[in-house]
Design a protein around this motif. Structure first.
Motif, PDB file in Angstrom:
ATOM      1  N   THR A 130       6.004   8.538 -41.903  1.00 28.97           N
ATOM      2  CA  THR A 130       6.468   7.968 -43.170  1.00 28.97           C
ATOM      3  C   THR A 130       5.467   6.957 -43.712  1.00 28.97           C
ATOM      4  N   ARG A 131       5.011   6.070 -42.846  1.00 24.41           N
ATOM      5  CA  ARG A 131       4.033   5.073 -43.292  1.00 24.41           C
ATOM      6  C   ARG A 131       2.703   5.725 -43.666  1.00 24.41           C
TER       7      ARG A 131
ATOM      8  N   ALA B  38      -5.384   1.889 -42.758  1.00 21.17           N
ATOM      9  CA  ALA B  38      -3.938   2.136 -42.710  1.00 21.17           C
ATOM     10  C   ALA B  38      -3.553   2.908 -41.453  1.00 21.17           C
TER      11      ALA B  38
ATOM     12  N   GLN C  55       0.615  -0.462 -34.566  1.00 21.75           N
ATOM     13  CA  GLN C  55       1.916  -1.125 -34.706  1.00 21.75           C
ATOM     14  C   GLN C  55       3.078  -0.240 -34.258  1.00 21.75           C
ATOM     15  N   GLU C  56       3.109   0.983 -34.720  1.00 18.09           N
ATOM     16  CA  GLU C  56       4.237   1.867 -34.418  1.00 18.09           C
ATOM     17  C   GLU C  56       4.078   2.583 -33.074  1.00 18.09           C
TER      18      GLU C  56
ATOM     19  N   GLU D 112      -0.867   5.511 -51.457  1.00 18.19           N
ATOM     20  CA  GLU D 112      -1.250   4.295 -52.185  1.00 18.19           C
ATOM     21  C   GLU D 112      -2.768   4.164 -52.249  1.00 18.19           C
TER      22      GLU D 112
ATOM     23  N   ILE E 172      -1.235   1.482 -38.519  1.00 17.94           N
ATOM     24  CA  ILE E 172       0.052   2.160 -38.298  1.00 17.94           C
ATOM     25  C   ILE E 172       0.169   2.609 -36.858  1.00 17.94           C
TER      26      ILE E 172
ATOM     27  N   ASN F  75       3.095   7.228 -47.119  1.00 17.55           N
ATOM     28  CA  ASN F  75       3.181   6.217 -48.179  1.00 17.55           C
ATOM     29  C   ASN F  75       1.898   5.409 -48.343  1.00 17.55           C
ATOM     30  N   GLU F  76       1.320   4.954 -47.251  1.00 19.67           N
ATOM     31  CA  GLU F  76       0.133   4.099 -47.351  1.00 19.67           C
ATOM     32  C   GLU F  76      -1.110   4.880 -47.752  1.00 19.67           C
TER      33      GLU F  76
ATOM     34  N   ALA G   4       8.565   6.821 -38.110  1.00 15.92           N
ATOM     35  CA  ALA G   4       7.983   5.656 -38.794  1.00 15.92           C
ATOM     36  C   ALA G   4       6.499   5.886 -39.056  1.00 15.92           C
ATOM     37  N   MET G   5       5.788   6.480 -38.091  1.00 16.67           N
ATOM     38  CA  MET G   5       4.355   6.720 -38.262  1.00 16.67           C
ATOM     39  C   MET G   5       4.082   7.676 -39.416  1.00 16.67           C
TER      40      MET G   5
END
Length: 142
Positions: free
Chosen positions: A84-85, A24, A31-32, A92, A28, A88-89, A81-82
């Motif tokens: 936050t992801r 993850a 991508q971000e 999970e 992340i 969340n990830e 965004a980083m």
């Protein structure tokens, strides 16, 4: 290279949870943060229970911290965004509420790795090509 240090209670994370967290965070950041995956490193620190307190209370065993040190040059939106992801990830992957995962991103103005000062974001390809082949091979940089 971006360095993410994950701190959690000793033996809290299984090998598969660690791998999910590594996957993850790497994805992340790529991508971000717009950096190649092969530059992302993740380090796990295990903290014995009873060695971290918040408000004079031992932290819950499910608590986890992700501290990311990245090169400067990412926007506020990218960093938001980083984190936050990551929150969340990683929650999970651990199967816990996101409130247990605290994420931090810190900009490093200058870093040196692999025997060379890192370039500005977006110039990684040329920088990697200038690193001696034996050093690239040592870390699987392709």
């Amino acid at each position: 290279m971006p360095t993410y240090t994950v701190t959690a209670t000793s033996n809290r994370l299984s090998p598969s949870e660690k791998q999910s967290i590594v996957n993850a965070i790497t994805q992340i950041h790529s991508q971000e943060g717009r950096a190649p995956e092969y530059l992302v490193q993740v380090i796990f620190n295990e903290l014995s229970a009873g060695n971290h307190f918040i408000n004079k209370r031992p932290v819950p065993a499910d608590q986890m911290w992700v501290n990311g040190i990245i090169r400067a040059g990412r926007s506020d939106a990218q960093k938001t965004a980083m984190v936050t992801r990551i929150m969340n990830e990683c929650s999970e992957a651990m199967r816990v509420d996101p409130s247990y995962v605290w994420a931090y991103i810190c900009d490093a103005e200058k870093t040196a790795e692999f025997g060379a000062v890192l370039p500005e974001p977006g110039k990684e390809k040329e920088w990697v090509e200038a690193i001696p082949k034996d050093v690239r091979d040592r870390y699987g940089m392709y």
